[in-house]
Motif scaffolding. Structure first.
Motif, PDB file in Angstrom:
ATOM      1  N   LYS A  46     -35.541  43.852 -16.549  1.00 31.45           N
ATOM      2  CA  LYS A  46     -34.411  44.129 -17.444  1.00 31.45           C
ATOM      3  C   LYS A  46     -34.828  44.095 -18.910  1.00 31.45           C
ATOM      4  O   LYS A  46     -34.404  44.914 -19.705  1.00 31.45           O
ATOM      5  N   MET A  74     -33.786  46.694  -6.150  1.00 35.51           N
ATOM      6  CA  MET A  74     -32.588  47.528  -5.984  1.00 35.51           C
ATOM      7  C   MET A  74     -33.020  48.975  -5.843  1.00 35.51           C
ATOM      8  O   MET A  74     -34.118  49.337  -6.256  1.00 35.51           O
ATOM      9  N   GLU A  77     -31.626  54.256  -8.585  1.00 35.52           N
ATOM     10  CA  GLU A  77     -30.584  54.581  -9.562  1.00 35.52           C
ATOM     11  C   GLU A  77     -30.074  53.313 -10.244  1.00 35.52           C
ATOM     12  O   GLU A  77     -29.823  53.301 -11.454  1.00 35.52           O
ATOM     13  N   GLU A  78     -29.909  52.232  -9.455  1.00 35.04           N
ATOM     14  CA  GLU A  78     -29.351  50.998 -10.023  1.00 35.04           C
ATOM     15  C   GLU A  78     -30.323  50.304 -10.970  1.00 35.04           C
ATOM     16  O   GLU A  78     -29.903  49.636 -11.908  1.00 35.04           O
ATOM     17  N   CYS A  79     -31.623  50.477 -10.726  1.00 37.56           N
ATOM     18  CA  CYS A  79     -32.627  49.809 -11.562  1.00 37.56           C
ATOM     19  C   CYS A  79     -32.512  50.227 -13.016  1.00 37.56           C
ATOM     20  O   CYS A  79     -32.478  49.402 -13.926  1.00 37.56           O
ATOM     21  N   LYS A  81     -30.010  51.362 -14.690  1.00 36.77           N
ATOM     22  CA  LYS A  81     -28.786  50.847 -15.337  1.00 36.77           C
ATOM     23  C   LYS A  81     -28.924  49.412 -15.801  1.00 36.77           C
ATOM     24  O   LYS A  81     -28.238  48.975 -16.714  1.00 36.77           O
ATOM     25  N   GLU A  82     -29.799  48.654 -15.141  1.00 37.75           N
ATOM     26  CA  GLU A  82     -29.923  47.227 -15.451  1.00 37.75           C
ATOM     27  C   GLU A  82     -30.807  46.950 -16.675  1.00 37.75           C
ATOM     28  O   GLU A  82     -30.842  45.841 -17.183  1.00 37.75           O
TER      29      GLU A  82
END
Ligand code: IPM
Ligand code: MG
Length: 372
Positions: A46, A74, A77-79, A81-82
């Motif tokens: 992150k 994850m 796609e979710e990575c 965003k984080e």
């Protein structure tokens, strides 16, 4: 100066909880080590877009072995965003730090023992004593993947294998290809490790678990190599079983098997099955072992919802610690720790929730320490 330097990598989620339990045991057993904290995991993805920072690699290079808690991963796609806003949209791609560790440090053998300790109410059957040798750096884990499939790659494949022509009418964006890459050396190493283990611990058989009737080249290479290597171990039988049948036989007659050896992806799958036979991921220890270094981790994930609650079972982490002692040649400590774990399980007085108890992660650590 301490005898050993150990990299201490709690990682994500419950990784810290279970490693605190391990620390109680390590202190009680008087393991002469200096522990060096190393950053790894989601937090560093992150904030730095790198879950395995270079400074961590430096620490590993300067230590004898590493203890590792757990990791959160994850989907792609979710990575993105984080990431913190400054790092977004810069094309950073997440890749699992444990998979990177295995490949970058050539930790080529993943050793996963699964033993049914007497008195464990979660045992599927008593007397199960399996050891899985999983090749740890090759196979479908090499990360060579295409989506969309570039025409150049498609045409090259077709030039070498006309079967690709079947997909001529499917556009590249509708095809995903993941390469399964296995080398003769990789096969030979993991199979030799499995046979050496069988020889050392008087195991009667080694079962190579593959699918050579369909995946002829990669699985075929494993099985052909196994036949060659087996010739050097006349007292130990080589059994060949397909991965699908193996899953069935493991549920039917798990006691018939002893040492299993397989490629990376099949090993990932079959080792979870084996873990469940002996109480689930709360009991599944593993060692990522190379020629010069090793990282020891419980097989379970980071279970974020339990992080910091000291609820999860640390037995896998304690058994992992036992494996580290074996690796370092601290055989007496390894045996003492395993006996202490076995006693606590057998007595059944101190248990985490998965075993039907109410004790905390650290209380398990203390109960095991009290037996040492
Ligand atoms: C394991 C895990 C890992 C793997 C994940 C976390 C990348 O499932 O160690 O078995 O697939 O190897
Ligand atoms: Mg797995």
């Amino acid at each position: 100066m301490a005898k050993y330097k150990i990299a201490w990598m709690p990682g994500d989620g419950v990784g810290n909880d279970v490693m605190e339990a391990a620390k109680i045991v390590l202190d009680k057993i008087k393991f002469d080590a200096e522990y060096i904290h190393a950053d790894i995991g989601w937090e560093f993805w992150k904030t730095e877009a790198n879950p395995l920072p270079d400074r961590t690699a430096d620490i590993l290079n300067s230590t004898d072995a590493a203890l590792f808690g757990a990791i959160t991963s994850m989907p792609k796609e979710e990575c993105e965003k984080e990431l913190i806003p400054e790092l977004q949209g810069k094309g950073y791609v997440y890749s699992s730090p444990i998979v990177r560790l295995r490949q970058e440090f050539n930790l080529r053998t993943n050793l996963r023992p699964c033993r049914a300790y007497a008195g464990n109410p979660l045992n599927y059957k008593d007397e199960i004593d399996l050891v899985v040798f999983r090749e740890n750096t090759e196979d479908l884990y090499v990360g060579i993947e295409f989506h969309p499939l570039p025409d150049e790659v498609r045409n090259t494949i077709k030039a070498h294998n006309p079967k690709m022509g079947r997909f001529d009418n499917t556009p590249g964006e509708d095809i995903a290809v993941s390469l399964r890459v296995n080398t003769r050396n990789g096969c030979r190493n993991i199979i030799t490790d499995a046979f050496e283990y069988a020889k050392k611990f008087n195991r009667p058989s080694v079962t190579v678990v593959e699918k050579p009737n369909v995946v002829r080249e990669t699985s075929g290479l494993m099985v052909r190599t196994a036949r060659e290597v087996a010739k050097n171990y006349p007292g130990i039988e080589l059994w060949e079983t397909n991965i699908d049948a193996m899953c069935m036989w493991l549920v039917k007659n798990p006691m018939d098997y002893s040492v299993l050896v397989t490629s990376n992806m099949f090993g990932d799958i079959v080792s979870d099955l084996c873990a469940q036979l002996v109480g689930g991921l709360g009991f599944a220890a593993s060692g990522n072992i190379g020629d010069n270094y090793a990282v020891f981790e419980p097989t379970h994930g980071s279970a974020p919802k339990y992080a910091g609650k000291y609820k999860v079972n640390p037995m896998a982490m304690l058994l992992t610690t036992k494996m580290m002692f074996d690796y370092l040649g601290e055989t007496e400590k390894a045996n003492n720790l395993e006996n202490a774990i076995a006693e606590v399980i057998k007595e059944g007085k101190v248990r985490t929730y998965d075993m039907g108890g109410t004790n905390t992660t650290l209380e398990i650590g203390e109960a095991v320490a009290a037996k040492l």
